[in-house]
Design a protein around this motif. Structure first.
Motif, PDB file in Angstrom:
ATOM      1  N   ARG A   1     -15.727 -57.056  19.436  1.00  0.00           N
ATOM      2  CA  ARG A   1     -14.889 -57.329  18.270  1.00  0.00           C
ATOM      3  C   ARG A   1     -15.133 -58.734  17.721  1.00  0.00           C
ATOM      4  O   ARG A   1     -15.299 -58.924  16.510  1.00  0.00           O
ATOM      5  CB  ARG A   1     -13.417 -57.175  18.649  1.00  0.00           C
ATOM      6  N   LEU A   2     -15.205 -59.731  18.614  1.00  0.00           N
ATOM      7  CA  LEU A   2     -15.390 -61.109  18.166  1.00  0.00           C
ATOM      8  C   LEU A   2     -16.798 -61.344  17.634  1.00  0.00           C
ATOM      9  O   LEU A   2     -16.977 -62.012  16.598  1.00  0.00           O
ATOM     10  CB  LEU A   2     -15.087 -62.070  19.312  1.00  0.00           C
ATOM     11  N   LEU A   3     -17.794 -60.807  18.305  1.00  0.00           N
ATOM     12  CA  LEU A   3     -19.169 -60.987  17.835  1.00  0.00           C
ATOM     13  C   LEU A   3     -19.401 -60.291  16.495  1.00  0.00           C
ATOM     14  O   LEU A   3     -20.189 -60.771  15.672  1.00  0.00           O
ATOM     15  CB  LEU A   3     -20.149 -60.452  18.880  1.00  0.00           C
ATOM     16  N   SER A   4     -18.700 -59.191  16.284  1.00  0.00           N
ATOM     17  CA  SER A   4     -18.866 -58.467  15.020  1.00  0.00           C
ATOM     18  C   SER A   4     -18.330 -59.239  13.819  1.00  0.00           C
ATOM     19  O   SER A   4     -18.658 -58.919  12.673  1.00  0.00           O
ATOM     20  CB  SER A   4     -18.179 -57.097  15.107  1.00  0.00           C
ATOM     21  N   THR A   5     -17.502 -60.256  14.055  1.00  0.00           N
ATOM     22  CA  THR A   5     -16.997 -61.068  12.944  1.00  0.00           C
ATOM     23  C   THR A   5     -18.012 -62.107  12.485  1.00  0.00           C
ATOM     24  O   THR A   5     -17.803 -62.746  11.449  1.00  0.00           O
ATOM     25  CB  THR A   5     -15.701 -61.806  13.342  1.00  0.00           C
ATOM     26  N   GLN A   6     -19.104 -62.282  13.256  1.00  0.00           N
ATOM     27  CA  GLN A   6     -20.109 -63.296  12.944  1.00  0.00           C
ATOM     28  C   GLN A   6     -21.422 -62.640  12.521  1.00  0.00           C
ATOM     29  O   GLN A   6     -21.750 -61.553  12.992  1.00  0.00           O
ATOM     30  CB  GLN A   6     -20.358 -64.185  14.171  1.00  0.00           C
ATOM     31  N   PRO A   7     -22.172 -63.291  11.630  1.00  0.00           N
ATOM     32  CA  PRO A   7     -23.493 -62.755  11.286  1.00  0.00           C
ATOM     33  C   PRO A   7     -24.378 -62.664  12.523  1.00  0.00           C
ATOM     34  O   PRO A   7     -24.191 -63.398  13.496  1.00  0.00           O
ATOM     35  CB  PRO A   7     -24.042 -63.789  10.286  1.00  0.00           C
ATOM     36  N   ARG A   8     -25.334 -61.769  12.488  1.00  0.00           N
ATOM     37  CA  ARG A   8     -26.257 -61.609  13.607  1.00  0.00           C
ATOM     38  C   ARG A   8     -26.950 -62.933  13.916  1.00  0.00           C
ATOM     39  O   ARG A   8     -27.311 -63.702  13.011  1.00  0.00           O
ATOM     40  CB  ARG A   8     -27.302 -60.542  13.273  1.00  0.00           C
ATOM     41  N   SER A   9     -27.131 -63.195  15.184  1.00  0.00           N
ATOM     42  CA  SER A   9     -27.751 -64.441  15.622  1.00  0.00           C
ATOM     43  C   SER A   9     -29.251 -64.268  15.827  1.00  0.00           C
ATOM     44  O   SER A   9     -29.730 -63.189  16.197  1.00  0.00           O
ATOM     45  CB  SER A   9     -27.140 -64.911  16.948  1.00  0.00           C
ATOM     46  N   THR A  10     -29.983 -65.342  15.603  1.00  0.00           N
ATOM     47  CA  THR A  10     -31.387 -65.381  16.000  1.00  0.00           C
ATOM     48  C   THR A  10     -31.487 -65.725  17.474  1.00  0.00           C
ATOM     49  O   THR A  10     -32.271 -65.132  18.218  1.00  0.00           O
ATOM     50  CB  THR A  10     -32.155 -66.424  15.167  1.00  0.00           C
ATOM     51  N   THR A  11     -30.674 -66.697  17.906  1.00  0.00           N
ATOM     52  CA  THR A  11     -30.632 -67.104  19.316  1.00  0.00           C
ATOM     53  C   THR A  11     -29.178 -67.154  19.771  1.00  0.00           C
ATOM     54  O   THR A  11     -28.319 -67.706  19.089  1.00  0.00           O
ATOM     55  CB  THR A  11     -31.267 -68.483  19.512  1.00  0.00           C
ATOM     56  N   LEU A  12     -28.918 -66.587  20.948  1.00  0.00           N
ATOM     57  CA  LEU A  12     -27.564 -66.566  21.496  1.00  0.00           C
ATOM     58  C   LEU A  12     -27.645 -66.939  22.969  1.00  0.00           C
ATOM     59  O   LEU A  12     -28.402 -66.341  23.737  1.00  0.00           O
ATOM     60  CB  LEU A  12     -26.944 -65.181  21.336  1.00  0.00           C
ATOM     61  N   LEU A  13     -26.860 -67.930  23.371  1.00  0.00           N
ATOM     62  CA  LEU A  13     -26.832 -68.395  24.747  1.00  0.00           C
ATOM     63  C   LEU A  13     -25.725 -67.697  25.520  1.00  0.00           C
ATOM     64  O   LEU A  13     -24.576 -67.665  25.072  1.00  0.00           O
ATOM     65  CB  LEU A  13     -26.609 -69.910  24.781  1.00  0.00           C
TER      66      LEU A  13
ATOM     67  N   PRO B   1     -27.113 -56.593  21.357  1.00  0.00           N
ATOM     68  CA  PRO B   1     -27.178 -56.033  20.006  1.00  0.00           C
ATOM     69  C   PRO B   1     -26.864 -57.036  18.899  1.00  0.00           C
ATOM     70  O   PRO B   1     -27.101 -56.746  17.717  1.00  0.00           O
ATOM     71  CB  PRO B   1     -26.120 -54.914  20.043  1.00  0.00           C
ATOM     72  N   HIS B   2     -26.345 -58.199  19.256  1.00  0.00           N
ATOM     73  CA  HIS B   2     -25.915 -59.165  18.249  1.00  0.00           C
ATOM     74  C   HIS B   2     -26.894 -60.335  18.080  1.00  0.00           C
ATOM     75  O   HIS B   2     -26.589 -61.290  17.371  1.00  0.00           O
ATOM     76  CB  HIS B   2     -24.536 -59.712  18.612  1.00  0.00           C
ATOM     77  N   THR B   3     -28.064 -60.252  18.709  1.00  0.00           N
ATOM     78  CA  THR B   3     -29.001 -61.367  18.621  1.00  0.00           C
ATOM     79  C   THR B   3     -30.441 -60.896  18.722  1.00  0.00           C
ATOM     80  O   THR B   3     -30.714 -59.821  19.278  1.00  0.00           O
ATOM     81  CB  THR B   3     -28.717 -62.398  19.738  1.00  0.00           C
ATOM     82  N   ASP B   4     -31.351 -61.695  18.197  1.00  0.00           N
ATOM     83  CA  ASP B   4     -32.783 -61.398  18.350  1.00  0.00           C
ATOM     84  C   ASP B   4     -33.286 -61.828  19.723  1.00  0.00           C
ATOM     85  O   ASP B   4     -34.114 -61.149  20.320  1.00  0.00           O
ATOM     86  CB  ASP B   4     -33.588 -62.114  17.261  1.00  0.00           C
ATOM     87  N   VAL B   5     -32.802 -62.972  20.203  1.00  0.00           N
ATOM     88  CA  VAL B   5     -33.192 -63.477  21.521  1.00  0.00           C
ATOM     89  C   VAL B   5     -31.934 -63.848  22.291  1.00  0.00           C
ATOM     90  O   VAL B   5     -31.115 -64.630  21.808  1.00  0.00           O
ATOM     91  CB  VAL B   5     -34.111 -64.715  21.408  1.00  0.00           C
ATOM     92  N   LEU B   6     -31.797 -63.297  23.490  1.00  0.00           N
ATOM     93  CA  LEU B   6     -30.663 -63.584  24.358  1.00  0.00           C
ATOM     94  C   LEU B   6     -31.127 -64.524  25.467  1.00  0.00           C
ATOM     95  O   LEU B   6     -32.005 -64.179  26.259  1.00  0.00           O
ATOM     96  CB  LEU B   6     -30.098 -62.301  24.962  1.00  0.00           C
ATOM     97  N   ILE B   7     -30.533 -65.722  25.514  1.00  0.00           N
ATOM     98  CA  ILE B   7     -30.907 -66.732  26.501  1.00  0.00           C
ATOM     99  C   ILE B   7     -29.928 -66.650  27.662  1.00  0.00           C
ATOM    100  O   ILE B   7     -28.737 -66.934  27.505  1.00  0.00           O
ATOM    101  CB  ILE B   7     -30.885 -68.136  25.874  1.00  0.00           C
ATOM    102  N   GLU B   8     -30.430 -66.239  28.815  1.00  0.00           N
ATOM    103  CA  GLU B   8     -29.606 -66.046  30.001  1.00  0.00           C
ATOM    104  C   GLU B   8     -29.702 -67.304  30.863  1.00  0.00           C
ATOM    105  O   GLU B   8     -30.782 -67.643  31.352  1.00  0.00           O
ATOM    106  CB  GLU B   8     -30.087 -64.832  30.798  1.00  0.00           C
ATOM    107  N   SER B   9     -28.586 -67.986  31.070  1.00  0.00           N
ATOM    108  CA  SER B   9     -28.613 -69.257  31.786  1.00  0.00           C
ATOM    109  C   SER B   9     -27.469 -69.335  32.787  1.00  0.00           C
ATOM    110  O   SER B   9     -26.349 -68.926  32.494  1.00  0.00           O
ATOM    111  CB  SER B   9     -28.509 -70.422  30.790  1.00  0.00           C
ATOM    112  N   ASP B  10     -27.778 -69.869  33.961  1.00  0.00           N
ATOM    113  CA  ASP B  10     -26.774 -70.027  35.010  1.00  0.00           C
ATOM    114  C   ASP B  10     -27.224 -71.163  35.910  1.00  0.00           C
ATOM    115  O   ASP B  10     -28.422 -71.399  36.070  1.00  0.00           O
ATOM    116  CB  ASP B  10     -26.632 -68.727  35.816  1.00  0.00           C
ATOM    117  N   ILE B  11     -26.275 -71.874  36.501  1.00  0.00           N
ATOM    118  CA  ILE B  11     -26.639 -72.942  37.428  1.00  0.00           C
ATOM    119  C   ILE B  11     -27.065 -72.377  38.776  1.00  0.00           C
ATOM    120  O   ILE B  11     -27.705 -73.072  39.581  1.00  0.00           O
ATOM    121  CB  ILE B  11     -25.480 -73.941  37.604  1.00  0.00           C
TER     122      ILE B  11
END
Length: 283
Positions: A109-121, A136-146
């Motif tokens: 619901r929250l992501l649908s309120t924003q334009p599609r992302s090119t990069t999403l962290l 589904p909401h981004t072209d590139v999904l950056i997966e990051s964790d410590i």
């Protein structure tokens, strides 16, 4: 170029967006590492995963180190065996599965309120619990964790049919340039940070690297769940929850050039967590 990086063109294309987690200066590929010329520091790339985590607490950004910090939590799930057990627990417990479905709904619901992302962290990405909803909401999904173990687990089992890349990094020192990413999602980290300094630092870092929006969870001080905890504390002796208020999040957002747009609760009674959508003001 390193073979691991060559095999992941999506990751290699992100190098111009990166910044040293220590000094925030640009990084460059040098053999099997990323090099910060300003500090003459090499950050290794292991099995295609850049090791960009900077461990520590407030002393790392110039403040006085508090008595209680998240440093022990930062060392959790470094081993893939521990990460596997954690992710199986989330997959097998009915209560966790039910909560995850509710979180899927809120995220969508929250992501649908924003334009599609090119990069999403996605930080912390864990083992990829939410990746299928973010992709589904981004072209590139950056997966990051410590936690290296979590990143390794997600890379092995969290593929979602979208362009993904993985790195090890801290939420206190996110290794990207200012406003270099369209958005950032940070789920279930804030409430593990024991001091206001750490919780505020996380919010500021997310809003620093995001150009358009941040979605972050926090444990609401005024929630029914926390009220019950506070009332029972004189009798059960449990420590207080690590919380924030909606107004505190709103103030931090404004200080960082954003507005708090929505703050839905995961559950009104059964959970104290809220999802905060903060949208950057466009200048």
């Amino acid at each position: 170029m390193n073979d691991d990086v060559s095999a992941n063109l999506e990751w290699a294309s992100l190098v111009p967006l990166l910044a040293c987690p220590g000094c925030r200066q640009p990084l460059a590929l040098t053999g099997s590492a990323l090099r910060c010329a300003a500090e003459d520091v090499l950050y290794p790339i292991r099995d295609g995963i850049p090791m960009l985590a900077r461990f520590g607490s407030a002393e790392q950004w110039g403040d006085t180190k508090p008595t209680e910090t998240s440093e022990s939590y930062q060392k959790s799930y470094q081993d893939m065996v521990d990460a596997t057990q954690y992710n199986k627990m989330y997959a097998e417990r009915w209560s966790k599965r039910w909560t995850t479905r509710r979180e899927y709904t809120l995220l969508s619901r929250l992501l649908s309120t924003q334009p599609r992302s090119t990069t999403l962290l996605d930080l912390p990405c864990g083992g990829g619990r939410l990746s299928s909803q973010l992709a589904p909401h981004t072209d590139v999904l950056i997966e990051s964790d410590i936690a290296l173990g979590q990143v390794q687990y997600g890379r092995k089992f969290g593929l979602v049919g979208a362009k993904q890349c993985w790195m090890v990094a801290s939420g206190f020192h996110i290794p990207f340039r200012d406003a270099s990413l369209d958005g950032a999602v940070c789920v279930r980290l804030n409430h593990h940070l024991p001091t206001p300094e750490e919780r505020e630092r996380l919010v500021r870092e997310l809003l620093r690297v995001a150009r358009r929006f941040v979605i972050m969870t926090f444990f609401d001080y005024h929630s029914l769940k926390n009220l019950g905890r506070r009332l029972r504390r004189p009798f059960d002796g449990k420590p207080p929850k690590m919380t924030m208020t909606v107004e505190h999040v709103r103030r931090l957002a404004r200080e960082c050039g954003a507005e708090l747009i929505a703050w839905p609760a995961v559950l009104l009674a059964g959970s104290g967590h809220r999802y905060a959508l903060m949208v950057k003001r466009q200048t």
